[in-house]
Design an enzyme around this catalytic site. Structure first.
Site, PDB file in Angstrom:
ATOM      1  N   HIS A 244      41.975  64.371  30.189  1.00 60.36           N
ATOM      2  CA  HIS A 244      42.810  64.868  29.087  1.00 60.36           C
ATOM      3  C   HIS A 244      43.687  66.036  29.552  1.00 60.36           C
ATOM      4  O   HIS A 244      43.839  67.024  28.839  1.00 60.36           O
ATOM      5  CB  HIS A 244      41.934  65.284  27.891  1.00 60.36           C
ATOM      6  CG  HIS A 244      41.303  64.114  27.200  1.00 60.36           C
ATOM      7  ND1 HIS A 244      40.247  64.227  26.323  1.00 60.36           N
ATOM      8  CD2 HIS A 244      41.575  62.788  27.263  1.00 60.36           C
ATOM      9  CE1 HIS A 244      39.910  63.026  25.883  1.00 60.36           C
ATOM     10  NE2 HIS A 244      40.696  62.128  26.442  1.00 60.36           N
ATOM     11  N   ASP A 272      50.709  53.955  22.722  1.00 59.65           N
ATOM     12  CA  ASP A 272      49.814  54.676  23.643  1.00 59.65           C
ATOM     13  C   ASP A 272      49.853  53.942  24.982  1.00 59.65           C
ATOM     14  O   ASP A 272      49.176  52.938  25.163  1.00 59.65           O
ATOM     15  CB  ASP A 272      48.400  54.674  23.035  1.00 59.65           C
ATOM     16  CG  ASP A 272      47.397  55.414  23.894  1.00 59.65           C
ATOM     17  OD1 ASP A 272      47.792  56.042  24.892  1.00 59.65           O
ATOM     18  OD2 ASP A 272      46.187  55.348  23.558  1.00 59.65           O
ATOM     19  N   HIS A 366      43.889  56.973  18.065  1.00 60.86           N
ATOM     20  CA  HIS A 366      42.531  56.415  18.076  1.00 60.86           C
ATOM     21  C   HIS A 366      42.305  55.958  16.649  1.00 60.86           C
ATOM     22  O   HIS A 366      41.817  56.707  15.809  1.00 60.86           O
ATOM     23  CB  HIS A 366      41.499  57.453  18.519  1.00 60.86           C
ATOM     24  CG  HIS A 366      41.650  57.799  19.978  1.00 60.86           C
ATOM     25  ND1 HIS A 366      40.952  58.795  20.586  1.00 60.86           N
ATOM     26  CD2 HIS A 366      42.421  57.250  20.953  1.00 60.86           C
ATOM     27  CE1 HIS A 366      41.302  58.854  21.874  1.00 60.86           C
ATOM     28  NE2 HIS A 366      42.187  57.922  22.116  1.00 60.86           N
ATOM     29  N   GLU A 395      42.968  49.949  28.828  1.00 56.68           N
ATOM     30  CA  GLU A 395      43.340  51.069  29.688  1.00 56.68           C
ATOM     31  C   GLU A 395      42.315  51.423  30.756  1.00 56.68           C
ATOM     32  O   GLU A 395      41.750  52.515  30.761  1.00 56.68           O
ATOM     33  CB  GLU A 395      43.629  52.295  28.822  1.00 56.68           C
ATOM     34  CG  GLU A 395      42.556  52.641  27.793  1.00 56.68           C
ATOM     35  CD  GLU A 395      42.918  53.906  26.999  1.00 56.68           C
ATOM     36  OE1 GLU A 395      43.155  54.936  27.646  1.00 56.68           O
ATOM     37  OE2 GLU A 395      42.962  53.845  25.762  1.00 56.68           O
ATOM     38  N   TYR A 399      39.401  57.155  39.111  1.00 62.41           N
ATOM     39  CA  TYR A 399      39.659  58.576  39.333  1.00 62.41           C
ATOM     40  C   TYR A 399      38.749  59.046  40.459  1.00 62.41           C
ATOM     41  O   TYR A 399      37.517  59.008  40.322  1.00 62.41           O
ATOM     42  CB  TYR A 399      39.380  59.376  38.051  1.00 62.41           C
ATOM     43  CG  TYR A 399      40.020  58.710  36.840  1.00 62.41           C
ATOM     44  CD1 TYR A 399      41.337  58.966  36.491  1.00 62.41           C
ATOM     45  CD2 TYR A 399      39.303  57.757  36.091  1.00 62.41           C
ATOM     46  CE1 TYR A 399      41.929  58.316  35.426  1.00 62.41           C
ATOM     47  CE2 TYR A 399      39.890  57.098  35.024  1.00 62.41           C
ATOM     48  CZ  TYR A 399      41.207  57.381  34.686  1.00 62.41           C
ATOM     49  OH  TYR A 399      41.793  56.722  33.630  1.00 62.41           O
ATOM     50  N   ARG A 416      45.580  55.100  36.046  1.00 61.67           N
ATOM     51  CA  ARG A 416      45.229  54.394  34.807  1.00 61.67           C
ATOM     52  C   ARG A 416      46.426  53.543  34.421  1.00 61.67           C
ATOM     53  O   ARG A 416      47.578  53.930  34.658  1.00 61.67           O
ATOM     54  CB  ARG A 416      44.880  55.389  33.688  1.00 61.67           C
ATOM     55  CG  ARG A 416      44.568  54.717  32.347  1.00 61.67           C
ATOM     56  CD  ARG A 416      43.849  55.629  31.336  1.00 61.67           C
ATOM     57  NE  ARG A 416      44.617  56.767  30.886  1.00 61.67           N
ATOM     58  CZ  ARG A 416      44.439  58.015  31.285  1.00 61.67           C
ATOM     59  NH1 ARG A 416      43.493  58.296  32.168  1.00 61.67           N
ATOM     60  NH2 ARG A 416      45.193  58.994  30.816  1.00 61.67           N
TER      61      ARG A 416
HETATM   62  N1  GLY Z   1      46.182  58.786  25.049  1.00 62.44           N
HETATM   63  C1  GLY Z   1      44.890  58.721  24.524  1.00 62.44           C
HETATM   64  C2  GLY Z   1      44.173  57.548  24.999  1.00 62.44           C
HETATM   65  O1  GLY Z   1      44.640  56.859  25.879  1.00 62.44           O
HETATM   66  O2  GLY Z   1      43.163  57.196  24.475  1.00 62.44           O
HETATM   67 MN    MN Z   2      44.491  54.996  24.720  1.00 59.44          MN
HETATM   68 MN    MN Z   3      46.678  56.795  26.398  1.00 60.00          MN
END
Ligand code: GLY
Ligand code: MN
Ligand code: MN
Length: 449
Positions: A244, A272, A366, A395, A399, A416
């Site tokens: 984050h 997103d 979310h 996603e 890492y 990612r």
């Molecule tokens: N950008 C927030 C997520 O990918 O969950």
């Molecule tokens: Mn997301």
């Molecule tokens: Mn995201």
């Protein structure tokens, strides 16, 4: 493209029908609070998504009340009154009369009389449909109103005996997007796709992360998106391993990968998207190796994105490909973690992949909605199946933080890849499909600089 007053009204009717099926009652659904930043400065106001979903009304200081009895459905808005003086400073207010007409409410009243009206509305209601502990200032008004009704008990008036979390009923409605919502989400994703491509084209070693963030914001606003749907992540080099990461202050170095997780909010709907690309326009062999693994894992998850597939299938499919890749590249040592199945069973992959593979997406990034089936007595709650109209993100990532035994060529690499996926009758539609994604597509986009 936007929902009409009739669409919002239909949603309210659908919710009230559910309330009637539970014996009827009164729902109280407030919009969000305004938050003071300092003195008389406020943070930008964003309406509450539940309230908006049922009303289309975007002003602050508003509460929706739905009254549903066996033979009656009534939707009432409480909102700010017109105020010529305040409208000079803060802008237009509908006021109750115009709001009722414009948004198809049966009645509308000034928000200032909510405290007087609520006890009347709650009198003899069987159930209060309300989500406590979300908006404390409304909680206290609801509590006082309940007390006011109980005070009238000797005259035979009863207060609601049951409280039901109204959000849970709306969650299930919000989970399935209608055609207008899908069009808005497609628009949000398309703008964000263009913003990612723009950031790729503008990236150069020596620039700062915030300069790429500025390119994203420019593209969002240029296309009429109101705001980012969440804090944009522009993370280069080792910063990409901070899930984050938000500061976006670092200078971009030659040889860095750039991870951008950013999406706009368009007319209240979120996108997103994450892409990872080389700052200098060309993946190194080690970067490419890891990138292809993440890409293949996303492809595996995408193949699970169809009606009837259990929500977690995509995650399991992605983890399998990622873990195999970790074994192949030596990120995981076969002699230590054993076979592919062993490394999955022991969750050894979590050293390099420590988050889930997605979430619902909609009005909120979310988004709301249960990920599991309703609890049946004695059962554990199984993950639910995907159905047409649901929108998910996919996603996966890798890492690699410096650690003993981890090949150094991969240290400080964070990758990612995230897309926005609508489940359709026969599979899925990738709403963010226009964002360059393969190594060839990304390198071609960057050659166009
Ligand atoms: N950008 C927030 C997520 O990918 O969950
Ligand atoms: Mn997301
Ligand atoms: Mn995201």
């Amino acid at each position: 493209m936007n929902n009409t007053a009739t669409d919002y009204s239909a949603r309210r009717q659908q919710l009230m029908a559910q309330m009637q099926a539970q014996g009827g009652g009164v729902a109280v659904i407030p919009t969000a609070r305004e938050w003071i930043r300092n003195n008389d400065n406020h943070f930008p106001f964003r309406h509450d998504s539940y309230f908006y979903y049922l009303s289309g009304f975007t002003e602050p200081e508003a509460v929706l009340v739905l009254v549903a009895t066996a033979d009656k459905q009534e939707s009432i808005l409480f909102c700010r009154e017109k105020n010529p003086e305040r409208e000079i400073w803060d802008g237009f207010r509908f006021g109750p009369e115009a709001a009722a007409k414009e948004f198809a409410f049966d009645a509308a009243y000034p928000i200032d009389i909510l405290a007087d009206k609520l006890p009347e509305l709650l009198s003899d209601a069987r159930t209060l449909f309300y989500s406590t502990a979300q908006e404390p200032h409304i909680d206290s008004q609801v509590q006082q109103s309940l007390q006011a009704v109980r005070d009238k008990g000797r005259s035979g008036i009863r207060a609601p005996g049951i409280t039901v979390d109204v959000r849970a009923l709306v969650d299930e409605m919000r989970l399935f997007k209608d055609a207008t919502e899908i069009a808005l989400m497609q628009r949000a994703a398309s703008i964000s796709a263009e913003a990612h491509a723009r950031a790729m084209r503008s990236a150069r070693p020596g620039k700062f992360e915030y300069e790429l963030e500025a390119e994203l914001l420019y593209e969002f606003r240029r296309n009429g998106a109101q705001a980012p749907a969440y804090g944009s992540i522009v993370a280069t080099g080792a910063n990409a391993c901070i899930l984050h990461y938000q500061s976006n202050q670092a200078q971009i170095k030659d040889g860095d990968l750039v991870l951008i997780d950013a999406g706009c909010e368009f007319d209240s709907y979120a996108s997103d998207i994450t892409r990872t690309f080389p700052a200098n326009g060309k993946f190194s062999p080690a970067q490419k190796r890891l990138y292809e693994i993440v890409l293949a894992s996303q492809q595996a998850a995408l193949e699970c994105a169809r009606p009837g597939s259990v929500y977690m299938n995509g995650h399991h499919a992605a983890v399998r490909v990622l873990t195999q890749g970790m074994l192949d590249t030596g990120l995981l040592d076969k002699n230590k973690v054993g076979s592919l199945d062993d490394a999955i069973a022991s969750a050894a992959f979590r050293q390099f992949y420590m988050h889930g593979t997605g979430h619902w997406l909609g009005l909120d990034v979310h988004d709301v909605g249960d990920y599991r089936e309703a609890l049946k007595t004695g059962d554990t709650r199984a993950y639910r199946q995907l159905q047409p109209g649901m929108v998910i993100t996919i996603e996966p990532g890798i890492y690699v933080r410096p650690a003993e035994g981890v090949p150094e060529e991969y240290w400080n690499t964070g990758i990612r890849i995230e897309d926005d996926i609508l489940i359709t009758a026969d599979g899925h539609l990738n709403l963010s499909r226009d964002t360059p994604k393969t190594v060839a597509e990304i390198e071609a986009e960057m050659r166009a600089r």
